[in-house]
Design an enzyme around this catalytic site. Structure first.
Site, PDB file in Angstrom:
ATOM      1  N   LYS A  72       1.078  -1.413   0.214  1.00 34.48           N
ATOM      2  CA  LYS A  72       0.137  -0.093   0.012  1.00 34.48           C
ATOM      3  C   LYS A  72       0.780   1.713   0.152  1.00 34.48           C
ATOM      4  O   LYS A  72       1.076   2.079  -0.670  1.00 34.48           O
ATOM      5  CB  LYS A  72      -0.583   0.002   1.103  1.00 34.48           C
ATOM      6  N   GLN A 116      -4.505  -2.072   9.652  1.00 41.31           N
ATOM      7  CA  GLN A 116      -4.515  -3.553   8.939  1.00 41.31           C
ATOM      8  C   GLN A 116      -4.607  -4.273   9.942  1.00 41.31           C
ATOM      9  O   GLN A 116      -4.521  -3.982  11.344  1.00 41.31           O
ATOM     10  CB  GLN A 116      -2.965  -4.167   8.681  1.00 41.31           C
ATOM     11  N   ASP A 139     -10.076   3.255   4.352  1.00 37.46           N
ATOM     12  CA  ASP A 139     -11.202   1.484   4.474  1.00 37.46           C
ATOM     13  C   ASP A 139     -12.848   1.484   5.193  1.00 37.46           C
ATOM     14  O   ASP A 139     -12.779   0.295   3.430  1.00 37.46           O
ATOM     15  CB  ASP A 139     -10.832   0.719   5.754  1.00 37.46           C
TER      16      ASP A 139
HETATM   17  N1  GUN Z   1      -6.731  -6.773   6.182  1.00 35.37           N
HETATM   18  C1  GUN Z   1      -7.359  -7.512   5.422  1.00 35.37           C
HETATM   19  N2  GUN Z   1      -7.494  -6.729   4.140  1.00 35.37           N
HETATM   20  C2  GUN Z   1      -7.512  -5.991   4.585  1.00 35.37           C
HETATM   21  C3  GUN Z   1      -7.729  -4.253   4.068  1.00 35.37           C
HETATM   22  O1  GUN Z   1      -8.725  -4.477   3.255  1.00 35.37           O
HETATM   23  N3  GUN Z   1      -8.108  -3.210   4.869  1.00 35.37           N
HETATM   24  C4  GUN Z   1      -7.315  -3.493   5.791  1.00 35.37           C
HETATM   25  N4  GUN Z   1      -7.302  -2.287   6.792  1.00 35.37           N
HETATM   26  N5  GUN Z   1      -7.022  -4.772   6.725  1.00 35.37           N
HETATM   27  C5  GUN Z   1      -6.735  -5.796   5.990  1.00 35.37           C
END
Ligand code: GUN
Length: 311
Positions: A72, A116, A139
């Site tokens: 990311k 995350q 998110d």
């Molecule tokens: N863990 C797995 N997929 C995601 C996501 O899309 N966002 C976040 N914050 N954690 C994740």
């Protein structure tokens, strides 16, 4: 025959030449989206507007989570965003983590941020997600944004479901009326995509079934489905015998399986037995190179939108 023995039926489906046929090329589409975002960032810079800034919070040292967060951050550099990574020890207290989140909530330079997941089991995930400023919640996991999404109101749509919707739109795959089975009811993928696909949005309007660990006779459901979206993280569990001819398959699973022939000692596989299921599917997303890169692209798209709201 197209690659890997997959029949090439795309001309009758009106696909453009830009994309690979039948195999849904999430890597290519995500690159298109990142390029679009990059152009918009350059336009903003030319107009003297703020450059979007995404922050990520990572707690602990879970290998896959580190990989995702780093991807990311790398994507931010690619499109010209600013980015920050906040890495905390796995023993951080819930109170301290909420305090750190409040600092980011109040930091005007940061337009959007993510925590995350998964978090260590000592931390209550809902308490953490509730403490994120909904205007920076790129998110889309805060109850306000999740509620708005469910009501069909304008909100940040969680990045993975948003990425899947983009794949359908950009491949012009209309799910109207189709029998769509979502496997897995996670807060991040299964539940939100089941909600979105049933709504009366363009390319959606599907008849959705949400299957999960308590579903009886899953194969009866999969065999009866026009579209299957699998998001359970069980390596190659969806077999060709479970899928009807011509089905559309979206594989959200990302699992590491041991592979001594690989430098890292593992390889990444999805929920779908790609080699065999792809011989029956009309469209299928590969792993890697399917949904995964789309998640990152849509997270950045949400961050650009968050930034624009502050103009
Ligand atoms: N863990 C797995 N997929 C995601 C996501 O899309 N966002 C976040 N914050 N954690 C994740």
């Amino acid at each position: 025959q197209a690659e890997d023995g997959i029949r090439d039926r795309s001309p009758s489906r009106g696909l453009g030449d830009v994309y690979k046929r039948q195999i849904i090329d999430g890597k290519k589409i995500s690159e298109d989206i990142l390029n679009e975002i990059h152009l918009k960032v350059q336009e903003r810079a030319n107009q003297g507007l703020k450059i979007p800034h995404l922050a990520a919070i990572l707690v602990g040292d879970d290998g896959p989570s580190e990989t995702y967060v780093n991807s990311k951050i790398k994507a931010c550099e690619k499109v010209g965003f600013s980015s920050s990574l906040f890495n905390y020890d796995k023993n951080i207290s819930e109170e301290k983590l909420i305090h750190e989140i409040e600092l980011i909530n109040n930091n005007d330079d940061i337009d959007g941020f993510i925590v995350q997941l998964p978090l260590p089991s000592s931390i209550n995930q809902n308490n953490i997600l509730n403490s994120v400023n909904p205007n920076k919640d790129v998110d889309g996991f805060h109850p306000i944004n999740y509620g708005k999404m469910t009501l069909g109101a304008n909100s940040f749509i969680p990045a993975t479901p948003y990425g899947i919707l983009q794949l359908f739109q950009r491949y012009k795959i209309d799910l109207e009326g189709k029998k769509c089975l979502v496997i897995g009811r996670s807060q991040i993928v299964g539940r939100p995509i089941s909600i979105l696909l049933s709504q009366s949005n363009e390319f959606c309007n599907a008849t959705v079934t949400l299957a999960h660990s308590r579903t009886i006779d899953l194969a009866r459901h999969t065999l009866n489905s026009d579209v299957i979206i699998s998001a359970i993280g069980k390596p190659e569990f969806l077999k060709a015998e479970m899928v009807k001819e011509g089905a559309i398959i979206v594989d959200v699973g990302i699992s590491r399986v041991k592979d001594s022939s690989s430098k890292k000692g593992y390889r990444i596989v999805g929920d779908v037995d790609f080699k065999n299921v792809s011989k029956k599917a009309s469209y299928i997303t590969p792993v890697p190179g399917g949904v995964g890169p789309m998640t990152i692209a849509m997270l950045l798209s949400n961050t650009l939108e968050a930034c624009k709201k502050n103009d």
